[in-house]
Design a protein around this motif. Structure first.
Motif, PDB file in Angstrom:
ATOM      1  N   LYS A 198       0.811  -1.214   0.000  1.00 51.55           N
ATOM      2  CA  LYS A 198       0.000   0.000   0.000  1.00 51.55           C
ATOM      3  C   LYS A 198       0.845   1.266   0.000  1.00 51.55           C
ATOM      4  CE  LYS A 198      -4.022  -2.000   2.320  1.00 51.55           C
ATOM      5  NZ  LYS A 198      -4.947  -1.888   3.493  1.00 51.55           N
ATOM      6  N   LEU A 221      -1.047  -2.674  -7.728  1.00 49.66           N
ATOM      7  CA  LEU A 221      -2.296  -2.045  -8.161  1.00 49.66           C
ATOM      8  C   LEU A 221      -3.134  -1.527  -6.997  1.00 49.66           C
ATOM      9  CD1 LEU A 221      -3.321  -4.705 -10.833  1.00 49.66           C
ATOM     10  CD2 LEU A 221      -1.931  -2.642 -11.145  1.00 49.66           C
ATOM     11  N   HIS A 222      -2.561  -1.540  -5.776  1.00 47.30           N
ATOM     12  CA  HIS A 222      -3.319  -1.079  -4.608  1.00 47.30           C
ATOM     13  C   HIS A 222      -2.543  -0.042  -3.807  1.00 47.30           C
ATOM     14  CE1 HIS A 222      -6.087  -4.411  -5.341  1.00 47.30           C
ATOM     15  NE2 HIS A 222      -5.029  -5.202  -5.439  1.00 47.30           N
ATOM     16  N   LEU A 223      -1.680   0.708  -4.470  1.00 50.31           N
ATOM     17  CA  LEU A 223      -0.859   1.701  -3.773  1.00 50.31           C
ATOM     18  C   LEU A 223      -1.711   2.867  -3.277  1.00 50.31           C
ATOM     19  CD1 LEU A 223       2.393   1.957  -5.940  1.00 50.31           C
ATOM     20  CD2 LEU A 223       2.169   1.012  -3.643  1.00 50.31           C
ATOM     21  N   GLU A 224      -1.481   3.241  -2.021  1.00 50.78           N
ATOM     22  CA  GLU A 224      -2.119   4.427  -1.453  1.00 50.78           C
ATOM     23  C   GLU A 224      -1.133   5.580  -1.300  1.00 50.78           C
ATOM     24  OE1 GLU A 224      -3.950   3.353   2.198  1.00 50.78           O
ATOM     25  OE2 GLU A 224      -5.359   1.927   1.277  1.00 50.78           O
ATOM     26  N   ASN A 248      -3.133   3.095 -10.381  1.00 53.91           N
ATOM     27  CA  ASN A 248      -3.542   3.229  -8.983  1.00 53.91           C
ATOM     28  C   ASN A 248      -4.411   4.455  -8.744  1.00 53.91           C
ATOM     29  OD1 ASN A 248      -1.694   1.108  -7.384  1.00 53.91           O
ATOM     30  ND2 ASN A 248      -0.454   2.041  -8.994  1.00 53.91           N
ATOM     31  N   GLN A 249      -5.096   4.941  -9.773  1.00 46.71           N
ATOM     32  CA  GLN A 249      -5.849   6.189  -9.621  1.00 46.71           C
ATOM     33  C   GLN A 249      -7.038   6.059  -8.665  1.00 46.71           C
ATOM     34  OE1 GLN A 249      -7.347   7.396 -13.406  1.00 46.71           O
ATOM     35  NE2 GLN A 249      -8.371   5.443 -13.836  1.00 46.71           N
ATOM     36  N   ARG A 250      -7.536   4.857  -8.439  1.00 45.22           N
ATOM     37  CA  ARG A 250      -8.659   4.681  -7.517  1.00 45.22           C
ATOM     38  C   ARG A 250      -8.214   4.596  -6.057  1.00 45.22           C
ATOM     39  NH1 ARG A 250     -12.699   0.277 -10.473  1.00 45.22           N
ATOM     40  NH2 ARG A 250     -13.134   1.545 -12.351  1.00 45.22           N
ATOM     41  N   SER A 251      -7.024   4.077  -5.814  1.00 45.25           N
ATOM     42  CA  SER A 251      -6.560   3.882  -4.437  1.00 45.25           C
ATOM     43  C   SER A 251      -5.550   4.923  -3.973  1.00 45.25           C
ATOM     44  CB  SER A 251      -5.922   2.495  -4.310  1.00 45.25           C
ATOM     45  OG  SER A 251      -4.824   2.356  -5.197  1.00 45.25           O
ATOM     46  N   LEU A 252      -4.901   5.622  -4.882  1.00 41.78           N
ATOM     47  CA  LEU A 252      -3.812   6.532  -4.526  1.00 41.78           C
ATOM     48  C   LEU A 252      -4.330   7.727  -3.728  1.00 41.78           C
ATOM     49  CD1 LEU A 252      -0.771   6.389  -5.105  1.00 41.78           C
ATOM     50  CD2 LEU A 252      -1.130   7.986  -6.996  1.00 41.78           C
TER      51      LEU A 252
END
Length: 496
Positions: A198, A221-224, A248-252
């Protein structure tokens, strides 16, 4: 056997000096044999040391009854302490300590989670005993892995070793900031072993190539949180970092890309930022973009959720904008840093402070007083309760006066070093600032501060912990330095 010892210790055929020396060493041999049950002892001798009385005690005429009583008291105390029995039991079980009998493992694990994870003591704690090693290897303690700045010689071997031990099954945050050994090979192993990461910090890793960044884009694919500052965003790296943002635009939530980025690369990254939303931290220091509209559009997407905005040394080549009517605001903003930024009309100071009631830290080094409209005297804007304000090297226009009376009670750190203003303007500014009762750090390097003003600062700022008076030409020569300890501040008050 006893006769043989006496014959050897008699020193037959030796001079008087050697005879004494031989007797001395023989006494030591006898003492060691008597205490440790050596084979030279006769069968009627007791090999234990319970009744042993040193020669010094014999010379002082200390009775054997008193020493015997001391030994009995010691044995009695040892029997009354149950902890030694628990220790013997734990050692026999293989743990080597009494933690498993006195402290539950669940409680010890909680202590490790609060202490070890924050201070990087996992490796040291695992060497205490077997119980501590088992607790220190618990996967819940290894959610963060810090290999930054080369404090581990080979981060590649460290990652492999930790993965084989099974400690990193819950790993979510990895930092390799400033590590020169980080390359495409290391990134490949990292993304293969820990695809659920993350948070990733690869700042100042100059050997990270475009291929390595493309691996991050395809596997993580889950980077915050992503920190890719100072990795020279040029050529294929720009395309790769855009792919990471898109994947990663949804989780970043946090993106730090501080670097010297040219116009074409900066414009390409800002376009990707305008296609996503929801960032809480954005660092684009050193970016250059072609138009102000491009920067405004990117900021507008994230303005409602932004808490930290850093834009130091940003430069806009074309200040003209068709979208100067900026209707959006930053209600959650806490920190705004734009040191030496040249943004023109793309981003005004009054627009940043609009509805930003949570703002605590502002850094506007190198700006002009005409841009700081909210800090000007008789300004209609209401300032939030700032804690940190950096006005170093601000160009002071003679026709504009700054007034910090609205925030004087909340300020904790203020930097007014090397502000280009005359003595009259500085005196008016200083009178509006004082008293600042909560001020802890004051930097006024190169300013025309007088002895009277210095006394006023020391009298009104009771919480002052640091004051920098270097190059202040209107005070005594011995005071022109940084006073950063309670002892130095006490001496300064006595000299004043």
């Amino acid at each position: 056997m006893d006769n043989l010892i006496k014959y050897i210790s008699s020193g037959v055929g030796l001079s008087s000096k050697k005879r004494k020396k031989r007797r001395k060493y023989t006494a030591l041999i006898k003492l060691g044999s008597h205490r440790h049950g050596d084979m030279l002892l006769s069968s009627d001798c007791d090999s234990s040391d319970d009744d042993y009385i040193p020669e010094k005690m014999k010379k002082k005429n200390i009775s054997s009854k008193s020493s015997q009583k001391t030994l009995e008291d010691k044995r009695k105390r040892l029997k009354e302490q149950p902890i030694y029995d628990a220790a013997d039991q734990s050692i026999s079980e293989g743990y080597g300590s009494v933690w498993n009998t006195q402290v539950p493992e669940e409680l010890l694990l909680k202590i490790f989670q609060l202490v070890v994870a924050d201070h990087k003591l996992g490796q040291s704690a695992s060497k205490v005993c077997r119980l501590w090693r088992r607790i220190a290897c618990d996967p819940s303690l290894w959610s963060r892995l810090d290999l930054s700045y080369g404090w581990i010689v080979s981060p590649l071997k460290a990652v492999k070793s930790l993965s084989e031990d099974g400690r990193t099954t819950h790993l979510q945050h990895v930092s390799v900031s400033g590590c020169k050994q980080v390359n495409a090979r290391f990134i490949k192993i990292l993304v293969d072993e820990f695809s659920e990461l993350k948070s990733l910090d690869i700042s100042s890793c100059t050997n990270v190539s475009a291929v390595a960044l493309q691996m991050i884009a395809s596997r993580l694919l889950h980077l915050e949180h992503l920190n890719a500052s100072e990795i020279h965003l040029t050529g294929g790296r720009v395309t790769a970092i855009c792919n990471v943002i898109k994947a990663n635009q949804r989780s970043l939530k946090s993106l730090e890309l501080s670097s010297k980025v040219q116009v074409s690369a900066g414009s390409e990254i800002l376009k990707k930022l305008s296609e996503m939303n929801g960032l809480t931290t954005l660092d684009i220091s050193g970016f250059m973009c072609s138009t102000a509209d491009l920067l405004i559009k990117a900021l507008k997407q994230h303005a409602p959720t932004l808490k930290i905005l850093r834009m130091s040394r940003c430069f806009v080549t074309n200040f003209q904008s068709k979208n100067l009517e900026q209707s959006f605001s930053y209600p959650e903003l806490i920190e705004f840093t734009a040191a030496e930024a040249k943004l023109g009309s793309a981003l005004s100071f009054s627009h940043i402070l609009k509805e930003a009631q949570c703002l605590k830290h502002i850094d506007v080094r190198g700006w002009c007083t005409s841009q700081l409209t909210c800090l000007q005297k008789e300004s209609p804007h209401t300032l939030p309760p700032l804690q940190t304000l950096n006005l170093r090297s601000v160009y002071w226009e003679s026709s504009i006066e700054l007034d910090l009376s609205q925030i004087s009670e909340s300020l904790e750190e203020l930097d007014i070093s090397w502000m280009s203003c005359n003595e009259a303007a500085f005196t008016a500014f200083f009178d509006n600032l004082m008293p600042a009762s909560n001020l802890k750090s004051l930097y006024c390097v190169g300013m025309p501060i007088t002895m009277r003003q210095l006394r006023s600062i020391l009298d009104s700022c009771s919480k002052l912990q640091r004051i920098d008076l270097e190059s202040c030409r209107r005070i005594k020569r011995g005071l022109k330095r940084c006073h950063s300890s309670p002892r130095e501040l006490k001496a300064l008050r006595e000299q004043i």
